[in-house]
Design a protein around this motif. Structure first.
Motif, PDB file in Angstrom:
ATOM      1  N   LYS B 282       0.821  -1.213   0.000  1.00 25.12           N
ATOM      2  CA  LYS B 282       0.000   0.000   0.000  1.00 25.12           C
ATOM      3  C   LYS B 282       0.854   1.262   0.000  1.00 25.12           C
ATOM      4  N   GLY B 284       2.912   2.368   1.945  1.00 27.54           N
ATOM      5  CA  GLY B 284       3.009   3.018   3.246  1.00 27.54           C
ATOM      6  C   GLY B 284       1.763   3.750   3.677  1.00 27.54           C
ATOM      7  N   HIS B 285       0.723   3.716   2.866  1.00 22.74           N
ATOM      8  CA  HIS B 285      -0.504   4.445   3.219  1.00 22.74           C
ATOM      9  C   HIS B 285      -1.286   3.730   4.318  1.00 22.74           C
ATOM     10  N   ALA B 286      -1.948   4.519   5.114  1.00 20.97           N
ATOM     11  CA  ALA B 286      -2.834   3.963   6.130  1.00 20.97           C
ATOM     12  C   ALA B 286      -4.139   3.512   5.481  1.00 20.97           C
ATOM     13  N   SER B 287      -4.861   2.675   6.210  1.00 20.24           N
ATOM     14  CA  SER B 287      -6.207   2.245   5.809  1.00 20.24           C
ATOM     15  C   SER B 287      -7.168   2.886   6.792  1.00 20.24           C
ATOM     16  N   PRO B 288      -7.590   4.139   6.502  1.00 17.20           N
ATOM     17  CA  PRO B 288      -8.266   4.912   7.554  1.00 17.20           C
ATOM     18  C   PRO B 288      -9.553   4.298   8.074  1.00 17.20           C
TER      19      PRO B 288
END
Lengths: 366, 366, 366, 366
Positions: B282, B284-288
């Motif tokens: 991903k 490094g993206h968060a999964s909000p």
């Protein structure tokens, strides 16, 4: 014995009424327990505040499921099945497994939610399904364990957080001798996990809390935590890195109610191959900072846990009886049935004073 | 044999230069492989775009690690160790386990990152560490497997997504005969998971993708998916509920690159006790929208996976050789070494045309 | 430092000669260890008596693999790889995993038998492959661990039986807090298992031995056994039944050398679902009374164990350093290199006097 | 419907009497099944011959537990609990888990032996506890599964050996895609294991039998065995070594009744780390040639299995319904209730003619 049973009934969120109920009729398969003491669990506080909805906690109901008492009436077949006699002192687990649903037949009896102590409305006969009362009904599906008379009543309800701690740390978290665990949340369950980690031979037991939890963190040390971190004053990632010499943790346990930071940062505290154990209710809130990439870069595992394997209850009771841990320091507050509201408010207080709160039962009323 | 080795060098993000290198000296412990074909993996595309940083992919480097070729030179001890002779056809795994680090000694050789094919700068002698070239160096730590000559070159690199699929579905995901799996992402790895699910005896195999992935979804059906869902046109939760008669999935696999929705919604697709397998990067993206509560209400497990257990490679190669699956349909595009840039761009295209892209090696250049 | 290295060489069964060897040349990848002490393991005694054959123990060879010493010479790359400097005190594990065979690549490095300390003939350069000597060669494949200077030399070799005990009881036997274990054989490994059981939170630890093992059984109690049984004077089945209130054992461990009764009777001591752990060498003899029916009537599991997971070595070393167990009571006998024959005879004595025997190394000779 | 129920009663070893029983009264929690067919299991033959003793098979009793039939009467609560209506076609598992004993509460409901179909004396009301009858009582604790009408009655009882095979090979034996299994014993259970191995993706499936089992061995090939060995004419060790190129087996399964050689030689057929699965009853006899040393030299595991995980029953039923295997070839003999003695004698015949024998129930009698 009083002809009627006093009980604290939750009629609406944050509304407790003391009511009286007739003694239930018992048959060959069931019984009645005179309650000595019932602990206040975090889920009782959540239910009191209306956090869970009517599916799990249908009002009006009598809360309380960390129950110890003496068997007052016992049907013939129930006596045979449980190996008990009237007068025996027992605890009951909260679940009443039906034995026939898909959960029960697949070995997840603990998750059977047809009926659970402290979670059944008083409109379901015989009304007495909760621990904040003088008596509780012993349904034929009850899972019961004998308790030695030597343990003070107030300590017995700790079998719930302690058996959970043993089960979660050892069986679910698979922590090994010499291992490192970070436990977020110094409430009764977090302290139960400290004991579970000690009993599993963990070498490094790190408890995090807030600075207002000072007393709880101090007790964590007494019970076996090797390090404590005040998460609002210290950088948890940095401290864990320092304490472990950069090796990080084999197991991270979240038992904080409501806080989502522990979910968001858990992966950062994890060594390659580590496990994250999720047991703290977040009221349905998302953890917006949660990142999945570390899960495959470090092959992490996250596991949720609900209740305990029943096999951990007898060791927890023996551990309480052994006196090896100063558990009386966990029992900070006690109330009468009439004071159940205060008990729930105290247990839910955010100032960290209360660790484990008990509602005393019928002992004095007989 | 040409006296020099042509290779496609990534000098900067999205910048490929064709360069020539001297043939490396080989000793008793190492060797040289004449490359027939190298597949383009999603991580190659990510590295090409600069998504991973210099720790994992230090430029300038030769990308490519799904490598098949013929042994051209072989040291005496290497021949003995690998049981090979010059002329043998082999694949190599991407990791070059040092055998001595904490990862190697704890059974995680696949995660040893000291050196990996397709991830070493050309400044590290002998420069030839990647598959988009005419030759690749056979380091003493290489993990190699013989390949029957009968398999077309282009099909061999599929051993990576197929062995991953076998390993992830069966060993990591523990899917059983009769089980239900949802696979998010119909790329080569997702299709490898469909094959893994078929081989594990899964009964219900649901593949999700986007409507632009129509060709991939159709191929998923050909390979064994029992249902496909277009996630941008259909309600995935509802479809999974309908397909399973409300029982939901035993295993949810995310192999989508970049998309965080599968992480956020996975728990909703899970039956009690199910597993979520995380293999899609991903950036490094968060999964909000990620919620942890379902993890304890349903006792879910989330596991990240990196690479594969080496034990799954030989079965994958035998499965390719068996002809039981129309794998040629996965091989949608092929390029020469000079066209490596086009190969990477095609594999990374978002229109879903390419499924598995191959860079052909030295076969025609000898 | 003496210019030559004295060592005890096993030239034929029960024949030890003291010989001198030249100091080996060391390069960048290897080193040399000045030996402080080497423990006598049961397998050393077996090898001394010729029980294993030349595949495992090719004579002439220097026995001994429970080795502690100080690094005397260290190549540049070896220093970097192991994180060591000359003068550091270390232990080495017996295996020298090649990192490339099927065992090594499948996570069973401990079973790689290409080379093992104490099992290589002196005809393989540089001859110094065993612990009953002043120096031992540090091969590049050695698996080493630093040891604090504070631990008396004689206690350090106990890291082998103790790490085995931790690993066998907890990881292989999966004994849980509150569990019941029966350990057959009160030698060093049996006592290591008592410690492993204590550290795993076992509640009932039953050690069996012969009446001539009185001293060992007494020490078992000191280390944590809750019950001891003299198998030649008492009915083991009946005692285990009595002690456990009929519940029988969760785990039965056999570490007796030669005796087959523990294999034959183990199932009778097992509760439903229990595990039997097999670690005692029977010289190839059958166990004629072994019955398989209880295995399916009670769903039993029998597991053989060879060596240990390396992950258990650091906790064992820390446990020794902690002083929590009176381990000096295990160290009953010590000998010089010149007395290696007496050391082996003493360790193999059948009167139960010796528990753990040590051959002291070069400490006094520098 | 006949007013009385005909049944074959085992009154003494090898003595069957046809008797009639009154139709039982049913309440809200129970029901009655009109039997279509009941398979003859090896344990029925053993019980018929008096091999097990009165604890497991108290005479007089009606044998038979591989039961399929139509629900004839159904209490209101039973209908709700099971999700059934009168007229539905179902199978029942043999165990009737009480839900409250130590076995049931620890997830081993399948081992609860309070009551089992085909194992309860007719003196326990309502007598109809076995399958060789026109009707069988549906006790409230029954574990039932719907069966499609499309499957011929005779094939349905195969759900027992097939679900066992799926469960044993995959869950207990943990055989992986590409694995090698040796199955000793080509009876119905052995053939079920061949199917389990096929469904688990095994690559090499070796079935051993005697030369008189020719028909069974041929059927094993049809169902998916890649090799068969006549153990009385060939050297099993040598053949397994040849077939596997010296790699030996990942899993060895013994389902032979009575023979102890498979127990004695299993370890010799095992690769390092392999598993031996014990499911064949040996009438309490020892296996005098059993050696334990290979268990630790090769880190082997031996596991006994009793019954199956209920989770494997629905996949087995769906597999039967799928028509993917020519299961009708397993059904070699069929008898009426009046011929139950012949059915048992045929199933127990040693000439290998019978594979699976069925007693047809009330279908023709309504």
């Amino acid at each position: 014995m009083s002809a009627r049973v006093r009980a604290a009934v939750l009629t609406a969120p944050e509304t407790i009424e003391i009511r009286e109920f007739p003694l239930p009729d018992c048959g060959e398969d069931d019984g009645l327990l005179r309650i000595e003491a019932t602990g206040v669990c975090g889920s009782d506080v959540g239910a009191y505040r209306g956090a869970f909805g009517p599916d799990l906690f249908p009002m009006p109901l009598i809360l309380g499921h960390e129950i110890v008492g003496c068997v007052e009436r016992l049907g013939r077949r129930a006596a045979e099945r449980w190996g008990l006699r009237e007068g025996d002192r027992i605890v009951v687990e909260e679940h009443l497994p039906c034995g026939r649903c898909a959960l029960c037949t697949s070995g997840r009896q603990k998750m059977c939610i047809k009926r659970r102590y402290g979670s059944v409305a008083i409109t379901t006969a015989p009304a007495l399904w909760g621990g904040y009362a003088e008596r509780v009904y012993l349904h034929p599906d009850s899972v019961v364990y004998p308790v030695p008379d030597s343990i003070p009543a107030e300590l017995v309800p700790l079998f719930i957080p302690i058996s959970n701690g043993l089960d979660w740390i050892e069986r679910v978290g698979d922590l090994r001798c010499g291992g490192t665990v970070v436990i977020h949340g110094p409430g009764a369950h977090g302290l139960g996990c400290v004991i579970g980690a000690r009993e599993s031979g963990a070498e490094t037991i790190i408890m995090t809390g807030l600075s207002r939890d000072r007393a709880r963190l101090d007790l964590a040390r007494v019970l076996g935590a090797t390090h404590v971190i005040e998460a609002d004053r210290e950088d948890v990632r940095e401290r864990v890195r320092d304490i472990t010499g950069g090796k990080l943790a084999d197991l991270v346990v979240d038992v904080t109610p409501g806080a989502t930071e522990p979910i968001e940062t858990a992966a950062d505290l994890c060594a390659v191959g580590a496990t994250i154990l999720v047991a703290g209710f977040k009221h349905g809130h998302a953890s917006p900072g949660f990142k999945s990439d570390p899960f495959f870069f470090k092959e992490l595992t996250m596991k949720g846990v609900w209740g305990r394997s029943s096999a951990s209850v007898p060791p927890a009771l023996r551990l309480i009886a052994s006196g090896r841990y100063p558990l009386e320091q966990m029992c900070t507050h006690r109330f009468s049935i009439d004071e159940t509201r205060e008990a729930l408010e105290t247990a839910g207080g955010t100032r960290g004073e209360a660790i484990h709160v008990t509602v005393l039962g019928a002992a004095g009323s007989t």
